[in-house]
Design an enzyme around this catalytic site. Sequence first.
Site, PDB file in Angstrom:
ATOM      1  N   ASP A  59       5.019  28.512 -16.735  1.00 57.11           N
ATOM      2  CA  ASP A  59       5.635  29.735 -17.260  1.00 57.11           C
ATOM      3  C   ASP A  59       7.017  29.899 -16.630  1.00 57.11           C
ATOM      4  O   ASP A  59       7.425  31.002 -16.296  1.00 57.11           O
ATOM      5  CB  ASP A  59       4.759  30.952 -16.978  1.00 57.11           C
ATOM      6  CG  ASP A  59       5.249  32.196 -17.715  1.00 57.11           C
ATOM      7  OD1 ASP A  59       5.919  32.051 -18.764  1.00 57.11           O
ATOM      8  OD2 ASP A  59       4.988  33.320 -17.234  1.00 57.11           O
ATOM      9  N   ASP A  76       5.552  33.609  -9.156  1.00 55.01           N
ATOM     10  CA  ASP A  76       4.453  33.579 -10.132  1.00 55.01           C
ATOM     11  C   ASP A  76       3.905  32.168 -10.308  1.00 55.01           C
ATOM     12  O   ASP A  76       3.676  31.701 -11.419  1.00 55.01           O
ATOM     13  CB  ASP A  76       4.878  34.169 -11.481  1.00 55.01           C
ATOM     14  CG  ASP A  76       5.119  35.663 -11.393  1.00 55.01           C
ATOM     15  OD1 ASP A  76       4.650  36.277 -10.425  1.00 55.01           O
ATOM     16  OD2 ASP A  76       5.773  36.217 -12.292  1.00 55.01           O
TER      17      ASP A  76
END
Length: 197
Positions: A59, A76
């Site tokens: 991502d 993340d």
Amino acid sequence: QPVQLRLHVLVMSFIGDDDKAAPRLKDANLPVARLCTAYRELMLHIRTMYQKCRLVHADLSEYNILYHEDKLWIIDVSQAADLDNPNALVFLREDCLHVNDFFRKGGVKTLSNRELFDFATDPSLKDEHVDEYLEEMLRRVETRSDLSEKQKADDAVFHESYLPTSMDEIMHYDRDFDRLQRAGGGEKDTGAENIFY
């Protein structure tokens, strides 16, 4: 930096100054010259994650990168896929697309998505040659105008191409191996450029 791990909770250090968080790359408003060096830095991070950590972020974009103390901080990472994940290469291909789109919009001349993908995954590129190889690639990018129509078409084909997730899905491995060997020996038009595993 990890500070403490207890059961399923990981406490990380704060990235920012005092009580102000570092901006996401999207919000950092970097000048083009700094974006160029940030692009190079990020390409190395992508390769390191793949080659050393055996991970694909899955991502990666300007939203999951912080800019602090003149460096990029990838965040993340909890959803990162290890290379055993059957979709790892598909995720990497998407990461390359998102990264290149952001930097192109910022005025940076980028590698094609396929070139960035190949840079990250090439096992024959030795650590001691990575900087030299990357400098040569970036020199070539600087001398070409924007991506040619052929390169854009090649990127579109690459983005839509099927990526096998296991050896069982490779039907003609002996033919493909032969094509790759011939291309490695300098032979042109072997069809090796359309092999994505």
